[in-house]
Write an enzyme that holds these catalytic residues in place. Sequence first.
Site, PDB file in Angstrom:
ATOM      1  N   CYS A 187       0.809  -1.230   0.000  1.00 26.80           N
ATOM      2  CA  CYS A 187       0.000   0.000   0.000  1.00 26.80           C
ATOM      3  C   CYS A 187       0.838   1.275   0.000  1.00 26.80           C
ATOM      4  O   CYS A 187       0.484   2.250  -0.658  1.00 26.80           O
ATOM      5  CB  CYS A 187      -1.004  -0.001   1.147  1.00 26.80           C
ATOM      6  SG  CYS A 187      -0.310  -0.264   2.782  1.00 26.80           S
TER       7      CYS A 187
ATOM      8  N   LYS B 149      -6.156  -9.665  10.804  1.00 19.24           N
ATOM      9  CA  LYS B 149      -6.055  -8.208  10.686  1.00 19.24           C
ATOM     10  C   LYS B 149      -7.408  -7.672  10.256  1.00 19.24           C
ATOM     11  O   LYS B 149      -7.933  -8.043   9.206  1.00 19.24           O
ATOM     12  CB  LYS B 149      -4.982  -7.836   9.670  1.00 19.24           C
ATOM     13  CG  LYS B 149      -4.881  -6.336   9.441  1.00 19.24           C
ATOM     14  CD  LYS B 149      -3.701  -5.982   8.566  1.00 19.24           C
ATOM     15  CE  LYS B 149      -3.686  -4.488   8.275  1.00 19.24           C
ATOM     16  NZ  LYS B 149      -2.562  -4.099   7.426  1.00 19.24           N
TER      17      LYS B 149
ATOM     18  N   GLU C  41      -8.679 -17.718   9.683  1.00 21.47           N
ATOM     19  CA  GLU C  41      -7.557 -16.998   9.068  1.00 21.47           C
ATOM     20  C   GLU C  41      -6.229 -17.433   9.693  1.00 21.47           C
ATOM     21  O   GLU C  41      -5.244 -17.650   8.995  1.00 21.47           O
ATOM     22  CB  GLU C  41      -7.728 -15.478   9.263  1.00 21.47           C
ATOM     23  CG  GLU C  41      -8.655 -14.804   8.256  1.00 21.47           C
ATOM     24  CD  GLU C  41      -7.973 -14.581   6.904  1.00 21.47           C
ATOM     25  OE1 GLU C  41      -6.847 -15.081   6.696  1.00 21.47           O
ATOM     26  OE2 GLU C  41      -8.571 -13.911   6.052  1.00 21.47           O
TER      27      GLU C  41
ATOM     28  N   LYS D 279      -4.531  -7.893  15.176  1.00 24.54           N
ATOM     29  CA  LYS D 279      -4.407  -6.449  14.982  1.00 24.54           C
ATOM     30  C   LYS D 279      -5.743  -5.855  14.610  1.00 24.54           C
ATOM     31  O   LYS D 279      -6.390  -6.394  13.711  1.00 24.54           O
ATOM     32  CB  LYS D 279      -3.394  -6.207  13.859  1.00 24.54           C
ATOM     33  CG  LYS D 279      -3.199  -4.771  13.505  1.00 24.54           C
ATOM     34  CD  LYS D 279      -2.268  -4.673  12.334  1.00 24.54           C
ATOM     35  CE  LYS D 279      -2.227  -3.224  11.922  1.00 24.54           C
ATOM     36  NZ  LYS D 279      -1.790  -3.022  10.603  1.00 24.54           N
TER      37      LYS D 279
ATOM     38  N   TYR E  93       4.132   1.611  19.465  1.00 28.42           N
ATOM     39  CA  TYR E  93       4.888   2.837  19.180  1.00 28.42           C
ATOM     40  C   TYR E  93       5.501   3.398  20.459  1.00 28.42           C
ATOM     41  O   TYR E  93       6.372   4.256  20.403  1.00 28.42           O
ATOM     42  CB  TYR E  93       3.968   3.865  18.513  1.00 28.42           C
ATOM     43  CG  TYR E  93       3.422   3.357  17.200  1.00 28.42           C
ATOM     44  CD1 TYR E  93       4.197   3.387  16.047  1.00 28.42           C
ATOM     45  CD2 TYR E  93       2.145   2.785  17.113  1.00 28.42           C
ATOM     46  CE1 TYR E  93       3.725   2.882  14.846  1.00 28.42           C
ATOM     47  CE2 TYR E  93       1.659   2.274  15.916  1.00 28.42           C
ATOM     48  CZ  TYR E  93       2.453   2.323  14.794  1.00 28.42           C
ATOM     49  OH  TYR E  93       1.987   1.805  13.604  1.00 28.42           O
TER      50      TYR E  93
HETATM   51  C1  PBG Z   1      -0.214  -1.838   5.849  1.00 29.37           C
HETATM   52  C2  PBG Z   1      -0.365  -1.652   7.317  1.00 29.37           C
HETATM   53  C3  PBG Z   1      -1.271  -0.844   8.020  1.00 29.37           C
HETATM   54  C4  PBG Z   1      -0.934  -0.948   9.366  1.00 29.37           C
HETATM   55  C5  PBG Z   1       0.145  -1.814   9.447  1.00 29.37           C
HETATM   56  N1  PBG Z   1       0.471  -2.259   8.173  1.00 29.37           N
HETATM   57  C6  PBG Z   1      -2.338   0.056   7.545  1.00 29.37           C
HETATM   58  C7  PBG Z   1      -3.535  -0.477   6.894  1.00 29.37           C
HETATM   59  O1  PBG Z   1      -3.752  -1.682   6.792  1.00 29.37           O
HETATM   60  O2  PBG Z   1      -4.300   0.371   6.424  1.00 29.37           O
HETATM   61  C8  PBG Z   1      -1.615  -0.222  10.501  1.00 29.37           C
HETATM   62  C9  PBG Z   1      -0.737   0.052  11.670  1.00 29.37           C
HETATM   63  C10 PBG Z   1      -1.236   1.063  12.623  1.00 29.37           C
HETATM   64  O3  PBG Z   1      -2.353   1.618  12.515  1.00 29.37           O
HETATM   65  O4  PBG Z   1      -0.486   1.346  13.567  1.00 29.37           O
HETATM   66  N2  PBG Z   1      -1.187  -2.567   5.209  1.00 29.37           N
END
Ligand code: PBG
Length: 335
Positions: free
Chosen positions: A128, A205, A243, A258, A323
């Site tokens: 992305c 995710k 998944e 996540k 973070y």
């Molecule tokens: C990439 C990705 C994302 C996050 C981690 N890898 C963004 C998304 O899927 O839009 C989100 C991490 C965060 O919000 O801290 N695909």
Amino acid sequence: MSLPTVAQFPVARPRRLRQSAALRRLVCETHLHASQLVLPLFVRSGRKLRQPIGAMPGVFQLSPDELVREASQALAAGVPAVLLFGIPEAKDARASGAYAKNGIVQQAVRLLKKELPNLLIVTDVCLCEYMAHGHCGIVHPDQLGAKILNDPTLKLLARAAVSHAEAGADMVAPSDMMDGRVRAIRAALDRSGFTETPIMSYAAKFASAFYGPFREAAESTPKFGDRRSYQMDAANANEALREVALDIAEGADIVMVKPALAYLDILQRVKAEFGYPTAAYAVSGEYSMVKAAAANGWIDERAVTLESLLAMRRAGADILITYAATSVAKWLAEK
Ligand code: PBG
């Protein structure tokens, strides 16, 4: 496990074991330790660059030299690992920056390996940030708008993962949510001689509004539509287990849930069901909410952060991606 009632009040008095700090420590069931932490970092080209991310106070887009500085501070505080995200200079429809030999993540990995050989380097594998349209896969225009193509995307993800391993990454972490990507990445790594490079898959995710601030940080907001045709529906828990099962069958070594705090039920079930090394990603929105409330004096940043991470551990997480990792490591050392 069912808890037998072995005693009743006044024989049973749970407060007996809460009388002193030493007693409380003795019966403490869950522990936080710096060795469990992973720090996500954003790298882009330049020198001496620390570009603040508005919605994530304390988080920056870093040039490679500053990345080394930030990572070495984390390492010195006791954080063993970083998770790298790249912001390329140019984006296109094939995400070529994601697998370029001299792409920003590949450069950063080589530099970190040289400067900080003891640091564990994990790379996020996704498209992305490198796609002009901001989606995690190849887009095919059709009458309905656009479709994110699954199978053709797998090749690009596998190339990205191999290029990270070639640069020296210790582990790759696919976050795209295409079907079959763990298998494609495992096969490509093995073919290229990286049979010992583990995969930490973003297995469950969810399509989450908690990623909002990240998209500013990674400059990866989709230009149209959203990610609901590939990321999971927040309503679904059984599907999350499927998944995870698929990713394990395809070769994932570590599975991730996540976001974290709003998905503790998923974490608990994943750990109980599979017993695999399990990671929780406390995502950008979780971080920003704590920062914002703390900046207003409404909550205690340190206490709320530690309590949230402890909850993830209690639910079953072995690995905490946050973070706040460097601050957390310092707080734990003071405790
Ligand atoms: C990439 C990705 C994302 C996050 C981690 N890898 C963004 C998304 O899927 O839009 C989100 C991490 C965060 O919000 O801290 N695909």
